[in-house]
Design a protein around this motif. Structure first.
Motif, PDB file in Angstrom:
ATOM      1  N   SER A  12       0.849  -1.193   0.000  1.00 29.58           N
ATOM      2  CA  SER A  12       0.000   0.000   0.000  1.00 29.58           C
ATOM      3  C   SER A  12       0.884   1.243   0.000  1.00 29.58           C
ATOM      4  O   SER A  12       1.858   1.332   0.764  1.00 29.58           O
ATOM      5  CB  SER A  12      -0.908   0.016   1.224  1.00 29.58           C
ATOM      6  OG  SER A  12      -1.806  -1.079   1.184  1.00 29.58           O
ATOM      7  N   ILE A  13       0.536   2.237  -0.867  1.00 30.46           N
ATOM      8  CA  ILE A  13       1.324   3.454  -1.021  1.00 30.46           C
ATOM      9  C   ILE A  13       0.391   4.645  -0.847  1.00 30.46           C
ATOM     10  O   ILE A  13      -0.760   4.616  -1.291  1.00 30.46           O
ATOM     11  CB  ILE A  13       1.972   3.543  -2.420  1.00 30.46           C
ATOM     12  CG1 ILE A  13       2.662   2.222  -2.765  1.00 30.46           C
ATOM     13  CG2 ILE A  13       2.944   4.707  -2.512  1.00 30.46           C
ATOM     14  CD1 ILE A  13       2.998   2.103  -4.236  1.00 30.46           C
ATOM     15  N   SER A  14       0.883   5.739  -0.224  1.00 31.53           N
ATOM     16  CA  SER A  14       0.112   6.966  -0.085  1.00 31.53           C
ATOM     17  C   SER A  14       1.059   8.160  -0.152  1.00 31.53           C
ATOM     18  O   SER A  14       2.130   8.150   0.483  1.00 31.53           O
ATOM     19  CB  SER A  14      -0.650   6.979   1.238  1.00 31.53           C
ATOM     20  OG  SER A  14      -1.405   8.167   1.364  1.00 31.53           O
ATOM     21  N   THR A  15       0.697   9.181  -0.933  1.00 25.61           N
ATOM     22  CA  THR A  15       1.537  10.368  -1.052  1.00 25.61           C
ATOM     23  C   THR A  15       0.694  11.538  -1.551  1.00 25.61           C
ATOM     24  O   THR A  15      -0.505  11.376  -1.825  1.00 25.61           O
ATOM     25  CB  THR A  15       2.711  10.116  -2.024  1.00 25.61           C
ATOM     26  OG1 THR A  15       3.607  11.221  -1.984  1.00 25.61           O
ATOM     27  CG2 THR A  15       2.208   9.902  -3.430  1.00 25.61           C
ATOM     28  N   THR A  16       1.304  12.710  -1.639  1.00 24.45           N
ATOM     29  CA  THR A  16       0.633  13.897  -2.178  1.00 24.45           C
ATOM     30  C   THR A  16       1.444  14.440  -3.338  1.00 24.45           C
ATOM     31  O   THR A  16       2.679  14.371  -3.335  1.00 24.45           O
ATOM     32  CB  THR A  16       0.480  14.987  -1.104  1.00 24.45           C
ATOM     33  OG1 THR A  16       1.762  15.348  -0.601  1.00 24.45           O
ATOM     34  CG2 THR A  16      -0.410  14.494   0.033  1.00 24.45           C
ATOM     35  N   ARG A  17       0.742  14.983  -4.339  1.00 27.16           N
ATOM     36  CA  ARG A  17       1.409  15.541  -5.514  1.00 27.16           C
ATOM     37  C   ARG A  17       0.668  16.778  -5.988  1.00 27.16           C
ATOM     38  O   ARG A  17      -0.544  16.869  -5.856  1.00 27.16           O
ATOM     39  CB  ARG A  17       1.452  14.512  -6.651  1.00 27.16           C
ATOM     40  CG  ARG A  17       2.254  13.264  -6.385  1.00 27.16           C
ATOM     41  CD  ARG A  17       3.739  13.517  -6.479  1.00 27.16           C
ATOM     42  NE  ARG A  17       4.098  13.973  -7.812  1.00 27.16           N
ATOM     43  CZ  ARG A  17       4.331  13.158  -8.853  1.00 27.16           C
ATOM     44  NH1 ARG A  17       4.232  11.840  -8.687  1.00 27.16           N
ATOM     45  NH2 ARG A  17       4.658  13.657 -10.023  1.00 27.16           N
ATOM     46  N   SER A  18       1.403  17.726  -6.553  1.00 24.12           N
ATOM     47  CA  SER A  18       0.821  18.920  -7.180  1.00 24.12           C
ATOM     48  C   SER A  18       1.385  19.038  -8.594  1.00 24.12           C
ATOM     49  O   SER A  18       2.602  18.852  -8.810  1.00 24.12           O
ATOM     50  CB  SER A  18       1.155  20.177  -6.385  1.00 24.12           C
ATOM     51  OG  SER A  18       0.532  20.145  -5.125  1.00 24.12           O
ATOM     52  N   PHE A  19       0.497  19.360  -9.568  1.00 24.97           N
ATOM     53  CA  PHE A  19       0.891  19.469 -10.967  1.00 24.97           C
ATOM     54  C   PHE A  19       0.453  20.819 -11.513  1.00 24.97           C
ATOM     55  O   PHE A  19      -0.668  21.264 -11.267  1.00 24.97           O
ATOM     56  CB  PHE A  19       0.267  18.346 -11.797  1.00 24.97           C
ATOM     57  CG  PHE A  19       0.420  16.976 -11.183  1.00 24.97           C
ATOM     58  CD1 PHE A  19       1.662  16.373 -11.117  1.00 24.97           C
ATOM     59  CD2 PHE A  19      -0.679  16.306 -10.667  1.00 24.97           C
ATOM     60  CE1 PHE A  19       1.811  15.117 -10.556  1.00 24.97           C
ATOM     61  CE2 PHE A  19      -0.539  15.046 -10.118  1.00 24.97           C
ATOM     62  CZ  PHE A  19       0.710  14.445 -10.049  1.00 24.97           C
ATOM     63  N   ALA A  20       1.359  21.421 -12.324  1.00 23.75           N
ATOM     64  CA  ALA A  20       1.019  22.704 -12.952  1.00 23.75           C
ATOM     65  C   ALA A  20       0.060  22.512 -14.105  1.00 23.75           C
ATOM     66  O   ALA A  20      -0.763  23.380 -14.411  1.00 23.75           O
ATOM     67  CB  ALA A  20       2.295  23.412 -13.442  1.00 23.75           C
ATOM     68  N   GLY A  21       0.143  21.386 -14.767  1.00 23.76           N
ATOM     69  CA  GLY A  21      -0.739  21.079 -15.890  1.00 23.76           C
ATOM     70  C   GLY A  21      -1.027  19.591 -15.906  1.00 23.76           C
ATOM     71  O   GLY A  21      -0.695  18.846 -14.978  1.00 23.76           O
ATOM     72  N   ALA A  22      -1.646  19.135 -17.011  1.00 20.18           N
ATOM     73  CA  ALA A  22      -1.983  17.717 -17.149  1.00 20.18           C
ATOM     74  C   ALA A  22      -0.726  16.865 -17.052  1.00 20.18           C
ATOM     75  O   ALA A  22       0.280  17.147 -17.724  1.00 20.18           O
ATOM     76  CB  ALA A  22      -2.694  17.478 -18.464  1.00 20.18           C
ATOM     77  N   THR A  23      -0.794  15.814 -16.218  1.00 22.41           N
ATOM     78  CA  THR A  23       0.374  14.969 -15.961  1.00 22.41           C
ATOM     79  C   THR A  23      -0.069  13.514 -15.863  1.00 22.41           C
ATOM     80  O   THR A  23      -1.093  13.201 -15.248  1.00 22.41           O
ATOM     81  CB  THR A  23       1.074  15.381 -14.656  1.00 22.41           C
ATOM     82  OG1 THR A  23       1.410  16.768 -14.723  1.00 22.41           O
ATOM     83  CG2 THR A  23       2.323  14.550 -14.410  1.00 22.41           C
ATOM     84  N   ALA A  24       0.720  12.617 -16.439  1.00 20.12           N
ATOM     85  CA  ALA A  24       0.473  11.183 -16.322  1.00 20.12           C
ATOM     86  C   ALA A  24       1.092  10.695 -15.019  1.00 20.12           C
ATOM     87  O   ALA A  24       2.302  10.869 -14.789  1.00 20.12           O
ATOM     88  CB  ALA A  24       1.060  10.439 -17.507  1.00 20.12           C
ATOM     89  N   VAL A  25       0.288  10.120 -14.164  1.00 21.79           N
ATOM     90  CA  VAL A  25       0.747   9.607 -12.873  1.00 21.79           C
ATOM     91  C   VAL A  25       0.641   8.092 -12.927  1.00 21.79           C
ATOM     92  O   VAL A  25      -0.366   7.535 -13.383  1.00 21.79           O
ATOM     93  CB  VAL A  25      -0.104  10.165 -11.718  1.00 21.79           C
ATOM     94  CG1 VAL A  25       0.390   9.613 -10.386  1.00 21.79           C
ATOM     95  CG2 VAL A  25      -0.054  11.683 -11.708  1.00 21.79           C
ATOM     96  N   GLU A  26       1.689   7.412 -12.456  1.00 19.60           N
ATOM     97  CA  GLU A  26       1.704   5.953 -12.558  1.00 19.60           C
ATOM     98  C   GLU A  26       2.198   5.332 -11.267  1.00 19.60           C
ATOM     99  O   GLU A  26       2.825   5.977 -10.428  1.00 19.60           O
ATOM    100  CB  GLU A  26       2.583   5.506 -13.720  1.00 19.60           C
ATOM    101  CG  GLU A  26       4.039   5.889 -13.548  1.00 19.60           C
ATOM    102  CD  GLU A  26       4.882   5.532 -14.745  1.00 19.60           C
ATOM    103  OE1 GLU A  26       6.059   5.158 -14.530  1.00 19.60           O
ATOM    104  OE2 GLU A  26       4.381   5.634 -15.894  1.00 19.60           O
ATOM    105  N   VAL A  27       1.904   4.047 -11.141  1.00 19.76           N
ATOM    106  CA  VAL A  27       2.457   3.203 -10.084  1.00 19.76           C
ATOM    107  C   VAL A  27       3.298   2.158 -10.807  1.00 19.76           C
ATOM    108  O   VAL A  27       2.800   1.442 -11.698  1.00 19.76           O
ATOM    109  CB  VAL A  27       1.355   2.516  -9.249  1.00 19.76           C
ATOM    110  CG1 VAL A  27       1.982   1.543  -8.255  1.00 19.76           C
ATOM    111  CG2 VAL A  27       0.507   3.537  -8.532  1.00 19.76           C
ATOM    112  N   ASN A  28       4.575   2.064 -10.447  1.00 21.04           N
ATOM    113  CA  ASN A  28       5.400   1.017 -11.048  1.00 21.04           C
ATOM    114  C   ASN A  28       6.087   0.224  -9.950  1.00 21.04           C
ATOM    115  O   ASN A  28       6.282   0.700  -8.834  1.00 21.04           O
ATOM    116  CB  ASN A  28       6.396   1.579 -12.070  1.00 21.04           C
ATOM    117  CG  ASN A  28       7.347   2.578 -11.449  1.00 21.04           C
ATOM    118  OD1 ASN A  28       7.951   2.317 -10.398  1.00 21.04           O
ATOM    119  ND2 ASN A  28       7.508   3.733 -12.099  1.00 21.04           N
ATOM    120  N   CYS A  29       6.424  -1.011 -10.266  1.00 20.84           N
ATOM    121  CA  CYS A  29       7.072  -1.922  -9.317  1.00 20.84           C
ATOM    122  C   CYS A  29       8.340  -2.471  -9.970  1.00 20.84           C
ATOM    123  O   CYS A  29       8.368  -2.770 -11.179  1.00 20.84           O
ATOM    124  CB  CYS A  29       6.149  -3.080  -8.960  1.00 20.84           C
ATOM    125  SG  CYS A  29       4.654  -2.559  -8.072  1.00 20.84           S
TER     126      CYS A  29
END
Length: 218
Positions: free
Chosen positions: A175-192
């Motif tokens: 299980s992962i938890s974090t915070t992120r802020s983006f100035a514009g459209a951004t692809a967010v991913e989970v990788n292992c």
């Protein structure tokens, strides 16, 4: 004497004798029962009733009150009473103050049976601040115990990352938890990352938008 003999008949004699006996008998009864001469032997059984005894005497004949007896068994519960009438509605309380921050839309993406190493799930998010969380279920069939690391990479903000050691033919969830802020459209991913032979059998990522970067940073 001649006058008395002329009027002295049998009927007169019998009548006079009867009167004498009646008066004499009453006098005899009165004189033969002196005071305090009647005892229990002269009373017929049941002759003296409660009504013939003075009230004061009856009270004197009563014994002292005995000790209280043991409490009886508790009786069965009675039937439930009828429901009472509904009370009046109370006055509304004061409205609370609006919060400084709030949350916006939330996005969720799923993935199944993705091989490790590699990208497990990905989602393009519009610019803004987000709280990100992800769960990844992993199964090891590599033939040996392995260590797997899953994370949400990118940016200069806090990066969520978790690792786990998985025995051969065993499964676990990261299980992962974090915070992120983006100035514009951004692809967010989970990788292992890890050795071949590990599979992400199920994964999901939830991105909840918040209204300020301060809220996203916690």
């Amino acid at each position: 004497m001649a006058f008395l003999r002329r009027h002295l008949t049998y009927a007169n004699v019998v009548a006079s004798l009867a009167v004498f006996l009646a008066l004499g008998g009453a006098a005899f009864a009165a004189t033969q029962l002196p005071r305090n001469s009647v005892g229990t032997g002269q009373l017929k059984r049941g002759a003296v009733t409660a009504g013939k005894i003075a009230k004061k005497t009856r009270n004197q004949l009563r014994g002292a009150t005995g000790p209280q007896g043991p409490a009886g068994k508790t009786g069965k519960a009675g039937p439930k009473g009828a429901t009472g009438a509904k009370g009046a509605t109370g006055a509304a309380g004061p409205k609370g103050a609006a919060g400084a921050d709030g949350t916006g839309p939330a996005f969720e993406v799923f993935g199944t049976n993705k091989a490790v190493p590699g990208t497990i799930v990905a989602q393009t998010l519009v610019g803004g601040s987000y709280v990100l969380s992800a769960d990844v279920s992993l199964t090891n069939s590599s033939g040996a115990p392995v260590e797997v690391v899953c994370k949400i990479p990118g940016g200069s903000s806090v990066v969520g990352e978790m690792k786990a050691t998985i025995g051969n033919t065993e499964s676990t969830t990261i299980s992962i938890s974090t915070t992120r802020s983006f100035a514009g459209a951004t692809a967010v991913e989970v990788n292992c990352s890890g050795p071949a032979g590990v599979t992400a059998t199920y994964a999901n990522m939830i991105a909840t938008q918040v209204k300020s970067a301060a809220r996203a940073a916690g």
